[in-house]
Design a protein around this motif. Structure first.
Motif, PDB file in Angstrom:
ATOM      1  N   PRO A 189     -64.932 -85.499 -27.038  1.00 57.28           N
ATOM      2  CA  PRO A 189     -63.950 -86.593 -27.066  1.00 57.28           C
ATOM      3  C   PRO A 189     -63.392 -86.993 -25.715  1.00 57.28           C
ATOM      4  N   HIS A 190     -63.936 -86.442 -24.610  1.00 56.12           N
ATOM      5  CA  HIS A 190     -63.353 -86.675 -23.291  1.00 56.12           C
ATOM      6  C   HIS A 190     -64.040 -87.831 -22.549  1.00 56.12           C
ATOM      7  N   PHE A 191     -63.387 -88.307 -21.486  1.00 57.66           N
ATOM      8  CA  PHE A 191     -63.988 -89.196 -20.498  1.00 57.66           C
ATOM      9  C   PHE A 191     -64.688 -88.320 -19.449  1.00 57.66           C
ATOM     10  N   THR A 192     -65.717 -88.878 -18.806  1.00 55.31           N
ATOM     11  CA  THR A 192     -66.428 -88.164 -17.751  1.00 55.31           C
ATOM     12  C   THR A 192     -66.498 -89.036 -16.509  1.00 55.31           C
ATOM     13  N   LEU A 193     -65.992 -88.524 -15.385  1.00 51.39           N
ATOM     14  CA  LEU A 193     -66.172 -89.205 -14.107  1.00 51.39           C
ATOM     15  C   LEU A 193     -67.408 -88.605 -13.459  1.00 51.39           C
ATOM     16  N   LEU A 194     -68.463 -89.407 -13.390  1.00 49.05           N
ATOM     17  CA  LEU A 194     -69.778 -88.953 -12.952  1.00 49.05           C
ATOM     18  C   LEU A 194     -70.061 -89.473 -11.548  1.00 49.05           C
ATOM     19  N   ALA A 195     -70.378 -88.552 -10.644  1.00 45.39           N
ATOM     20  CA  ALA A 195     -70.802 -88.921  -9.294  1.00 45.39           C
ATOM     21  C   ALA A 195     -72.310 -88.762  -9.206  1.00 45.39           C
ATOM     22  N   VAL A 196     -72.992 -89.830  -8.840  1.00 45.16           N
ATOM     23  CA  VAL A 196     -74.456 -89.805  -8.780  1.00 45.16           C
ATOM     24  C   VAL A 196     -74.900 -90.187  -7.374  1.00 45.16           C
ATOM     25  N   GLY A 197     -75.636 -89.276  -6.708  1.00 44.79           N
ATOM     26  CA  GLY A 197     -76.227 -89.577  -5.416  1.00 44.79           C
ATOM     27  C   GLY A 197     -75.234 -89.980  -4.352  1.00 44.79           C
ATOM     28  N   THR A 198     -74.033 -89.416  -4.381  1.00 44.97           N
ATOM     29  CA  THR A 198     -73.004 -89.754  -3.406  1.00 44.97           C
ATOM     30  C   THR A 198     -72.173 -88.522  -3.108  1.00 44.97           C
ATOM     31  N   ASP A 199     -71.671 -88.443  -1.876  1.00 49.27           N
ATOM     32  CA  ASP A 199     -70.764 -87.348  -1.524  1.00 49.27           C
ATOM     33  C   ASP A 199     -69.316 -87.801  -1.582  1.00 49.27           C
ATOM     34  N   ALA A 200     -69.071 -88.954  -2.221  1.00 45.53           N
ATOM     35  CA  ALA A 200     -67.694 -89.439  -2.379  1.00 45.53           C
ATOM     36  C   ALA A 200     -66.862 -88.366  -3.084  1.00 45.53           C
ATOM     37  N   GLU A 201     -65.628 -88.208  -2.633  1.00 45.18           N
ATOM     38  CA  GLU A 201     -64.747 -87.188  -3.184  1.00 45.18           C
ATOM     39  C   GLU A 201     -64.371 -87.521  -4.618  1.00 45.18           C
ATOM     40  N   LEU A 202     -64.377 -86.494  -5.467  1.00 42.84           N
ATOM     41  CA  LEU A 202     -63.969 -86.660  -6.857  1.00 42.84           C
ATOM     42  C   LEU A 202     -62.520 -86.210  -7.002  1.00 42.84           C
ATOM     43  N   PRO A 203     -61.643 -87.069  -7.486  1.00 43.59           N
ATOM     44  CA  PRO A 203     -60.258 -86.648  -7.703  1.00 43.59           C
ATOM     45  C   PRO A 203     -60.167 -85.608  -8.807  1.00 43.59           C
ATOM     46  N   ARG A 204     -59.095 -84.843  -8.793  1.00 47.99           N
ATOM     47  CA  ARG A 204     -58.900 -83.797  -9.798  1.00 47.99           C
ATOM     48  C   ARG A 204     -58.207 -84.386 -11.018  1.00 47.99           C
ATOM     49  N   PRO A 205     -58.813 -84.250 -12.208  1.00 45.41           N
ATOM     50  CA  PRO A 205     -58.181 -84.793 -13.422  1.00 45.41           C
ATOM     51  C   PRO A 205     -56.831 -84.141 -13.692  1.00 45.41           C
ATOM     52  N   ALA A 206     -55.900 -84.920 -14.210  1.00 44.75           N
ATOM     53  CA  ALA A 206     -54.557 -84.425 -14.514  1.00 44.75           C
ATOM     54  C   ALA A 206     -54.456 -83.829 -15.906  1.00 44.75           C
ATOM     55  N   GLY A 207     -55.523 -83.862 -16.695  1.00 40.74           N
ATOM     56  CA  GLY A 207     -55.483 -83.316 -18.043  1.00 40.74           C
ATOM     57  C   GLY A 207     -56.878 -83.138 -18.589  1.00 40.74           C
ATOM     58  N   ASP A 212     -66.419 -95.432  -4.295  1.00 38.95           N
ATOM     59  CA  ASP A 212     -65.520 -94.297  -4.134  1.00 38.95           C
ATOM     60  C   ASP A 212     -64.416 -94.439  -5.169  1.00 38.95           C
ATOM     61  N   ALA A 213     -63.410 -93.589  -5.106  1.00 43.88           N
ATOM     62  CA  ALA A 213     -62.389 -93.542  -6.150  1.00 43.88           C
ATOM     63  C   ALA A 213     -61.251 -94.538  -5.942  1.00 43.88           C
ATOM     64  N   SER A 214     -61.387 -95.447  -4.990  1.00 45.60           N
ATOM     65  CA  SER A 214     -60.340 -96.447  -4.769  1.00 45.60           C
ATOM     66  C   SER A 214     -60.144 -97.286  -6.028  1.00 45.60           C
ATOM     67  N   GLY A 215     -58.936 -97.367  -6.513  1.00 40.46           N
ATOM     68  CA  GLY A 215     -58.633 -98.169  -7.692  1.00 40.46           C
ATOM     69  C   GLY A 215     -58.797 -97.447  -9.007  1.00 40.46           C
ATOM     70  N   LEU A 216     -59.339 -96.229  -8.963  1.00 38.46           N
ATOM     71  CA  LEU A 216     -59.568 -95.503 -10.211  1.00 38.46           C
ATOM     72  C   LEU A 216     -58.258 -95.126 -10.896  1.00 38.46           C
ATOM     73  N   ALA A 217     -57.296 -94.627 -10.148  1.00 38.25           N
ATOM     74  CA  ALA A 217     -56.028 -94.188 -10.746  1.00 38.25           C
ATOM     75  C   ALA A 217     -55.349 -95.331 -11.485  1.00 38.25           C
ATOM     76  N   ALA A 218     -55.375 -96.526 -10.903  1.00 40.81           N
ATOM     77  CA  ALA A 218     -54.743 -97.680 -11.552  1.00 40.81           C
ATOM     78  C   ALA A 218     -55.480 -98.051 -12.834  1.00 40.81           C
TER      79      ALA A 218
END
Length: 474
Positions: A404-422, A456-462
């Motif tokens: 039932p969860h969302f998945t933030l998937l990084a593919v072929g990139t070294d972009a930093e993955l933010p830490r989920p809050a839950g 990258d993760a710009s705009g993801l939090a919003a």
């Protein structure tokens, strides 16, 4: 299941077709309290919606019943045309493609509707849920805080109600929501589940005969001893009695009436395409046949219905369990009604012989690019696209997404993955790239579609905040 002790619930689901049961399973695994009620004393007994398209197989696999579907169903038999009691030649009924890494199911799977419902009900019980049978809804009222439903066994108060009670939906009539559509074919159709003496007809083909009185088809149903009979009537009304079913078989095929050893279920209908004028009224939602009625020719009705449930389930879960604003539920109609309209058009064209049962019928290409929850593009994919399967180390991507969860998937990139809050958001990195995705970050929704994409993760939090999700700062 006794209802008398149940007074309040998170979601009341009316109807135990594949849509209602799929929704109940999805909510149960999210920890959302749901009560399922059904006016009949048991599950629907017939084969009616027998075709499960590749996209729906993916959905059912995620809900935990993929192995059961595989075990109890089978591929569609090759069609066999008959004339005057002689075989005229074979033809493929559906598009068949080899499975690939990104699309693991290449063809529709046949399984009678009653079996699909049995499998989903068993899964619901595994998850701690159940159904109150012989419990019709007799009325409802709603206010700003919830829905009050009057049932034959008492009154239930729910945060939300979902009408999955079929084309003649009691709930839809209570709400006064109209259905807009057309008669696809003026000729009525008889549908029946029959058993035929083994010496009289083989189970290797989907047998079809076209006669002056109308066509007749006999399709062996995998995992059973039954055939589904479908017969068109150009004149008169179908006789659904056992004798009537035997008579039409004898009149239109080389079989004799006595070759039909048993008539297990029969019904008649007039092919119709109709769409509810709206899918939502306050805290009440229409799903499945209550929202859209299809010709069976395209094999889209059950599949579109299950995917209604898959779309609505995670949104109800985010609102009731993770604090997402109720406005998130508005996106159910915004995303699903256009899809249902497209599938109705496809079903109608297939019924009228204007389009083949090709790739579009498999529903793998459906998405929500123009939807309100789609933002961004990265690599080969745009937000709203279906998230492809593929290798993920010693697992599959569908295994990573499963649940039932969302998945933030990084593919072929070294972009930093933010830490989920839950726990409702997880991360996964796929090193080395993967062609169906390209390179980038992809937020995969619980229903397997990409909601957000970026380099990258710009705009993801919003983006996450209105979904009841967040990431830790720093």
């Amino acid at each position: 299941m006794e209802l008398n002790s149940v007074k309040e619930t998170g979601v009341l689901i009316v109807g135990t077709g594949p849509c209602g049961l799929a929704l109940a399973c999805d909510l149960a695994r999210r920890g959302v309290r749901a009560l399922v009620v059904e006016r009949e004393p048991g599950l629907f007994p017939g084969s009616r919606g027998k075709g499960i398209q590749p996209r729906t197989r993916e959905v059912l696999d995620d809900l935990g019943v993929g192995d059961a579907v595989r075990a109890h169903g089978g591929p569609a038999p090759v069609g066999m045309a008959w004339q005057n009691g002689e075989r005229m030649g074979e033809h493929r009924m559906f598009r068949v493609a080899e499975p690939t890494d990104s699309e693991p199911y290449g063809e529709p799977w046949l399984m009678p509707q009653w079996r699909t419902q049995e499998i989903l009900l068993a899964r619901l019980r595994e998850l701690g849920g159940d159904v109150a049978f012989s419990t019709p809804l007799t009325g409802l009222a709603q206010d700003a805080d919830g829905v009050t439903a009057r049932l034959s066994t008492g009154t239930v108060r729910a945060s939300y109600l979902v009408a999955a009670d079929g084309g003649r939906s009691t709930v839809r009539r209570e709400l006064g929501i109209a259905m807009t559509g057309e008669t696809v074919d003026p000729a009525p159709v008889l549908v029946a589940d029959v058993r035929i003496a083994p010496h009289a007809l083989d189970r290797l083909n989907w047998h079809m005969m076209d006669t002056d009185a109308g066509y007749i088809a006999l399709c062996p149903l995998p995992g059973t001893e039954d055939f589904q009979l479908v017969a068109q009537y150009k004149e008169g009304a179908p006789d659904t009695s056992a004798d009537g079913v035997r008579a039409v078989v004898a009149a239109r095929t080389h079989l004799e009436a006595a070759d039909v050893t048993e008539v297990r279920w029969s019904s008649d209908f007039r092919p119709r395409a109709a769409l509810a004028d709206r899918f939502c009224e306050g805290r009440v939602f229409l799903a499945g046949d209550a929202a859209h009625v299809h010709s069976p020719a395209g094999g889209q009705g059950l599949n579109t219905s299950v995917q209604d449930a898959y779309n609505l389930g995670w949104k109800l879960g985010q609102v009731l369990r993770h604090g997402a604003p109720a406005a998130l539920l508005d996106t159910y109609e915004q995303e699903r009604r256009p899809v249902a309209a497209d599938m109705l058009g496809l079903s109608t064209r297939i019924h009228r012989g204007q389009q083949e049962r090709g790739a579009a019928a498999q529903q793998l290409g459906l998405g929500y690019r123009e939807g309100p929850l789609s933002a961004g593009r990265a690599g080969a994919l745009e937000a709203g696209d279906r998230a492809p399967d593929g290798p993920a180390g010693d697992r599959r991507l569908f295994d990573v997404f499963r649940g039932p969860h969302f998945t933030l998937l990084a593919v072929g990139t070294d972009a930093e993955l933010p830490r989920p809050a839950g726990p409702a958001l997880r991360t996964h990195r796929l090193d080395g790239g993967y062609e169906p995705y390209g390179a980038g970050l992809f937020l995969v929704r619980p229903d397997g579609y990409i909601g957000w994409a970026g380099r990258d993760a710009s705009g993801l939090a919003a983006y996450l905040a209105p979904l009841g999700l967040g990431v830790e700062e720093g």
